[in-house]
Design an enzyme around this catalytic site. Structure first.
Site, short mmCIF file in Angstrom:
data_model
loop_
_atom_site.label_atom_id
_atom_site.label_comp_id
_atom_site.label_asym_id
_atom_site.label_seq_id
_atom_site.Cartn_x
_atom_site.Cartn_y
_atom_site.Cartn_z
CG HIS A 1 2.23 0.08 4.36
ND1 HIS A 1 1.95 -0.84 5.36
CD2 HIS A 1 1.09 0.79 4.18
CE1 HIS A 1 0.71 -0.67 5.78
NE2 HIS A 1 0.15 0.30 5.07
CG ASP B 1 -2.00 -0.99 1.19
OD1 ASP B 1 -2.04 -1.78 0.23
OD2 ASP B 1 -2.82 -1.02 2.14
#
Length: 720
Positions: free
Chosen positions: A247, A94
């Protein structure tokens, strides 16, 4: 062939001022605000999982969602969820793409022959489209993570749709593809869903998106350490498949990159495969070719975003330069004032040769009935022993000349002439003057008894050709008068002390100035081809090789404009005329002596602080409004109060030097949000008038007689 504008400032003519530029200015400022707003909207990006701090607690979602798999389809009457098959890991990343960490993540994946799904933030795709293209080119999958990473559960529907639409356009422009996978910002696993989260998923699902949550949230955004990240990705039943949340953007992801390398090695040795979400579920790729319209919208959006970022950076630099120059100016004024103060004290202490030569005071007057009697009386009652007063009536229609004649005062002569303008009236007075020292005074100005004496003492120095006095605002009881009083004390008089120290005084005010008569004759008298004849004349004197100094103790009380309309007219003429004089004397830059100092220091100072910075001021104000919308108010208030405190200290110091009361300081904050705007709009109007070659009408101020009332009340400082 270009034509010089025909300028006849001597006569009282009426010409319509240009106005169309105001519409252009307003539109330009609106565009600037919109562009900066776009940047502020894009720049406010968060990150991580779990709802942001301060978000209100909400009830959990229904069990149909919280107990299902991480891949959820909600376009039907009931939710359909899927999970990864055994020994299949769908790595998801992400908050990217990030120019530092996304390439490193891709390098690790390529080294291990693994594939993953990247849920990208649309605004970051616009910033780094090459990374989005690399993700697709290397066989990975893209999904939407909104455009600015907001908490969708607290947004209205139109804003949610906007976030998704902008992200689709950004991806389409960068890769030529459209995506159907979606992950809400701040989401984690199905078990963490709340009722509002479920509502978001249903609303987004109805538009064709498939929501992808996670089985294992590594919480790597917290940077808990490589071991903790690996443990978070491996938890669960042995051999079970999972969607793993990590991430590649939003901060330092060094731990994520290191953990990813370990994870791929360890789980790969145990027989796990690493693939995209779609491949893991055995379904066709989730993306499709984007239409031409989406690509075009995405390209337009990207260039608008990049342009907004560049403009915001430019505004940061502009604001920084303006602040540095402003602070440097204040520091320079204070330092120069200290030097000037020591010079003045040393001069009076040493007791120079006293100047008692005859003085001719010339008063040009056009419809000055309100103040002329007080002006002439203040000159005649001077304690200087040899003063003659020459009043030149410039075709007045209000009985100005008759008022002076009826006074019957000794040493006063009245010269009448048809209306020809102030420069012509001054030149007439110079021709009739009998003394070698000449003082030029406006018809609305009141002298103190010792003003003439103090003004001419500087002529003991044979290199001094002209001397400026200290102009004071008499009508300062109202707010507008207080603002002008502060401007005279802080700006004009501090500047004149600095100009004196630097040897480049550009203006002796028309209200009070002393000249050697021969100097006036040598420079051709008072010029009439600019509207700022006092500035033009002073520059001529400097370029002729004479020094121009400032005598702070020679006080003259003048009537300042009492309405914004009158103030606008006066400053419009001053600013326009000053720019005329600057252009006329631009060759002084290459000269030596006082003229060279005028060109290289005085004109440069005027260009920066009287023209360029005021022209930039509207954009700075729009930037301040942008700050109110997108920056923490605490920072803005701290910066504003800091600058205001600095200005207040400087103003207090200037008032102290001029032996003035500190009372008007309370109006300083209001001056920054009203008076300042009027002043920079005057500069804009003046610049446009100059560029268009328009003849500026002669703006005469309507006198109210407040200077005369002040004279009748006495010569002490008026109450503030």
């Amino acid at each position: 062939m270009s034509r010089e504008p025909r300028l006849r400032p001597g006569r009282h003519v009426a010409v319509r001022d240009p106005r169309a530029h105001w519409l252009l200015l307003v539109l330009g400022l609106l565009v600037l605000l919109v562009v900066l707003t776009l940047h502020g909207y894009v720049d406010g990006i968060g990150g991580g999982t779990g709802h942001p701090a301060g978000a209100a607690a909400a009830a959990p979602a229904d069990p149909g969602l919280t107990r299902g798999g991480p891949v959820v389809r909600l376009d039907g009457p009931t939710p359909v969820s899927r999970a990864m098959p055994a020994r299949t890991i769908a790595l998801t990343f992400d908050d990217g793409p990030d120019p530092e960490w996304t390439p490193r993540v891709l390098d690790v994946l390529r080294r291990h022959g693994a594939h993953a799904t990247f849920f990208v933030v649309g605004s970051r795709v616009n910033e780094h489209p090459e990374l989005a293209r690399r993700i697709v080119a290397e066989g990975h999958e893209l999904g939407s993570h909104t455009f600015t990473h907001p908490d969708l559960a607290v947004l209205p529907g139109w804003r949610r749709d906007l976030e998704l639409g902008l992200t689709q356009n950004a991806i389409a422009s960068a890769t030529g593809r459209q995506v159907t996978l979606f992950r809400p910002p701040y989401s984690s696993g199905p078990g963490s869903l709340t009722g509002p989260d479920a509502d978001v998923l249903r609303a987004v699902g109805r538009t064709g998106y498939i929501a992808v949550l996670s089985d294992r949230d590594t919480e790597d955004w917290r940077r808990p350490g490589v071991d903790a990240i690996v443990a978070g990705a491996e938890r669960g039943e042995p051999g079970a498949g999972a969607v793993v949340l990590m991430h590649d953007g939003g901060g330092d992801r060094a731990q994520t990159v290191a953990a990813l390398d370990r994870l791929l090695t360890e789980l790969g040795d145990r027989g796990y495969r690493f693939t995209t979400v779609s491949a893991g579920l055995g379904v066709p790729p989730s993306d499709a070719a984007a239409g031409r319209g989406a690509r075009l919208r995405g390209a337009t959006l990207r260039y608008a975003q990049l342009g907004a970022a560049a403009l915001a950076t430019a505004m940061d630099w502009l604001l920084g330069v303006a602040l540095v120059l402003g602070v440097a100016r204040l520091v320079g004024q204070v330092v120069a004032t200290r030097v000037h103060l020591r010079r003045v004290r040393r001069r009076w202490r040493r007791g120079r040769r006293e100047i008692l030569a005859p003085v001719s005071v010339i008063v040009p007057a056009y419809n000055e009935a309100a103040n002329i009697a007080a002006t002439v009386r203040s000159l005649v009652t001077s304690d200087y022993p040899y003063v003659e007063v020459v009043v030149v009536d410039d075709g007045s229609s209000d009985g100005t000349a008759e008022i002076v004649e009826r006074l019957g005062l000794p040493g006063v002569r009245v010269i009448r002439q048809p209306n020809a303008g102030k420069p012509a009236a001054l030149n007439t007075g110079i021709r009739y003057a009998r003394a070698d020292l000449v003082v030029l005074v406006d018809g609305d100005t009141v002298f103190q008894p010792d003003t003439v004496y103090r003004l001419v003492q500087g002529f003991a120095d044979p290199t001094v050709g002209a001397i400026s006095g200290n102009t004071k605002v008499a009508n300062r009881r109202r707010l507008l008068g207080r603002w002008q009083h502060l401007e005279y004390v802080i700006g004009f008089n501090l500047d004149r002390r600095m100009y004196d120290v630097l040897g480049c005084m550009p203006t002796i005010p028309g209200a009070i100035g002393a000249f050697r008569r021969q100097v006036l004759v040598d420079v051709g008298g008072v010029p009439s081809d600019t509207l700022a004849e006092d500035t033009d004349l002073t520059m001529r004197v400097l370029r002729a090789g004479w020094r121009v100094t400032y005598e702070e103790s020679a006080l003259a009380w003048t009537e300042a404009p009492s309405s914004l309309r009158q103030l606008w007219r006066q400053r419009y003429r001053w600013c326009y005329g000053t720019m005329q004089a600057m252009w006329k004397h631009r060759a002084a830059v290459a000269e030596r002596g006082p003229g060279g100092r005028l060109g290289r220091v005085g004109l440069a100072y005027l260009a920066v602080f009287q023209v360029l910075l005021p022209l930039a001021a509207p954009a700075v104000d729009v930037f301040a409004l942008y700050g109110l919308l997108f920056l923490p108010w605490s920072q803005l208030l701290l910066a504003w109060f800091g600058l205001l405190a600095l200005q207040a200290l400087t103003a207090g110091y200037a008032l102290h030097l001029d032996r003035e009361r500190y009372g008007p300081l309370w109006s300083l904050p209001l001056q920054q949000v009203v008076y300042r705007q009027v002043m920079y709009l005057v500069v804009i109007q003046s610049v446009v008038t100059v560029l268009m070659g328009t003849r500026l009408r002669w703006h005469r101020m309507v006198r109210t007689g407040e200077a005369a009332a002040f004279a009748r009340a006495g010569t002490g400082a008026p109450s503030s």
